[in-house]
Design a protein around this motif. Structure first.
Motif, short mmCIF file in Angstrom:
data_model
loop_
_atom_site.label_atom_id
_atom_site.label_comp_id
_atom_site.label_asym_id
_atom_site.label_seq_id
_atom_site.Cartn_x
_atom_site.Cartn_y
_atom_site.Cartn_z
N LEU A 130 0.83 -1.21 0.00
CA LEU A 130 0.00 0.00 0.00
C LEU A 130 0.87 1.27 0.00
N LEU A 131 2.02 1.20 0.65
CA LEU A 131 2.92 2.35 0.64
C LEU A 131 3.42 2.63 -0.78
N THR A 132 3.86 1.57 -1.46
CA THR A 132 4.33 1.75 -2.84
C THR A 132 3.18 2.24 -3.72
N LEU A 133 1.99 1.71 -3.47
CA LEU A 133 0.82 2.15 -4.24
C LEU A 133 0.58 3.65 -4.05
N ASN A 134 0.74 4.13 -2.82
CA ASN A 134 0.62 5.56 -2.56
C ASN A 134 1.65 6.36 -3.36
N ALA A 135 2.85 5.83 -3.45
CA ALA A 135 3.89 6.51 -4.23
C ALA A 135 3.51 6.53 -5.71
N LEU A 136 3.07 5.39 -6.22
CA LEU A 136 2.72 5.30 -7.65
C LEU A 136 1.54 6.21 -7.99
N CYS A 137 0.64 6.40 -7.02
CA CYS A 137 -0.54 7.22 -7.27
C CYS A 137 -0.21 8.71 -7.34
N CYS A 138 0.91 9.13 -6.77
CA CYS A 138 1.19 10.57 -6.87
C CYS A 138 2.31 10.88 -7.86
N ALA A 139 2.88 9.85 -8.48
CA ALA A 139 4.05 10.10 -9.32
C ALA A 139 3.68 10.40 -10.77
N HIS A 140 4.51 11.21 -11.41
CA HIS A 140 4.44 11.33 -12.87
C HIS A 140 5.22 10.20 -13.52
N GLY A 141 6.26 9.76 -12.83
CA GLY A 141 7.10 8.74 -13.44
C GLY A 141 7.78 7.85 -12.42
N VAL A 142 8.17 6.68 -12.89
CA VAL A 142 8.87 5.72 -12.04
C VAL A 142 10.28 5.53 -12.57
N VAL A 143 11.24 5.60 -11.66
CA VAL A 143 12.62 5.26 -11.99
C VAL A 143 12.89 3.88 -11.38
N ILE A 144 13.33 2.95 -12.20
CA ILE A 144 13.56 1.58 -11.70
C ILE A 144 15.05 1.26 -11.72
N PRO A 145 15.67 1.23 -10.54
CA PRO A 145 17.08 0.83 -10.51
C PRO A 145 17.19 -0.69 -10.65
N MET A 146 18.15 -1.12 -11.41
CA MET A 146 18.32 -2.56 -11.66
C MET A 146 19.77 -2.95 -11.66
N GLN A 147 20.04 -4.10 -11.07
CA GLN A 147 21.37 -4.67 -11.20
C GLN A 147 21.35 -5.55 -12.45
N CYS A 148 22.43 -5.52 -13.18
CA CYS A 148 22.46 -6.30 -14.41
C CYS A 148 22.89 -7.72 -14.11
#
Ligand code: ADP
Ligand code: MG
Length: 258
Positions: A130-148
């Protein structure tokens, strides 16, 4: 109007917090007005900015459950503001179940300070909660850090599906701004292969900047100083500074295109 970005990946230890803290400090060094929201009960972003999570007048938890405003809770870091978190936030998830429209509590709260910043960055917890959902609901964009690494792509489809669902039902403005390759070790053939694969599949959704594995970035949090300020000459600091510039450029070119 602030541009709101969340740093998300439901895996732990993939560089979300390091990215959030260094992007915040890097944007501040580029004269941007920045608020960093710590949305993880571990409070690592809070501590990494030199703010003592055990000694806070108010936190994002009180903000989410309506006991404090964002302005009440804001703490000052080096060049930017932080909406801090600590263990109390772990209880928010349970308490918020009772609330109506619980997924937009953060959005409603941040509206108060929208005009005060150029960027609002949200450091997400390692779960599609639910916390992440709150973040996604107010964001214009998502930055996804990834290890290769070999398993990097495995969790990605869950995250992408969640983002699609949020986009369809709750926040039509949401897009993936980009995938950021972090903790990169160019000596590993596998890392290079996964990196090439990412570019092939996701094209210009992959940021040009690559963040190397760099011990100075890992040392900085124990001093409560973002890596970009802790050792400005380190490879990690330089990479995060170019990433901050790349973000500014992406936002500006999107604004021109709109
Ligand atoms: P998350 O927030 O996704 O759990 P963190 O940003 O806390 O991930 O990173 C996990 C660990 O890896 C931390 O100890 C951090 O200091 C270290 N780390 C992150 N990025 C790098 C990097 N580029 N080079 C070296 N260590 C890193
Ligand atoms: Mg973290």
């Amino acid at each position: 109007m602030a541009k709101v970005f969340c740093i998300a990946n439901q895996k732990g230890g993939v560089g979300k917090t390091t990215t959030a803290v260094n992007l915040a400090a890097g944007l501040a060094m580029a004269e941007q007005r920045v608020l960093l929201v710590d949305l993880d009960p571990q409070g690592n972003a809070t501590m990494g900015c030199g703010i003592d999570k055990r000694n806070l007048k108010a936190t994002v938890y009180q903000v989410l459950v309506g006991l404090a405003t964002v302005k009440d809770a804001i703490a000052q870091a080096e060049g930017f503001h932080v909406l801090p978190a600590n263990r109390e936030l772990a209880g928010a998830e349970v308490e918020m179940v009772e609330l109506e429209q619980r997924e937009v509590k953060l959005r409603e709260a941040l509206a108060e300070v929208d005009a005060d910043y150029d960027f609002i960055l949200i450091d997400c917890p390692p779960a599609l909660s639910l916390l992440t959902l709150n973040a996604l609901c107010c964001a214009h964009g998502v930055v996804i850090p990834m290890q290769c690494e070999y398993y990097a792509l495995e969790g990605l489809s869950d995250l992408v599906n969640t983002i699609k669902q949020v986009c369809k039902n709750l926040n039509p403005n949401l897009t993936i701004i980009g995938l950021l390759r972090v903790m990169f070790d160019p000596r590993m053939t596998l890392a290079q292969q996964v990196s090439d694969q990412l570019e092939k599949h996701f094209g210009n959704k992959v940021f040009q900047t690559i963040i190397p594995r760099n011990v100075r970035l890992a040392e900085a949090p124990s001093y409560g100083i973002p890596g970009v300020l802790f050792d400005k000459t380190s490879k990690g600091a330089k990479a995060y500074l170019s990433f901050a510039q790349e973000m500014v450029d992406r936002v500006n070119s999107a604004a021109v295109a709109a």
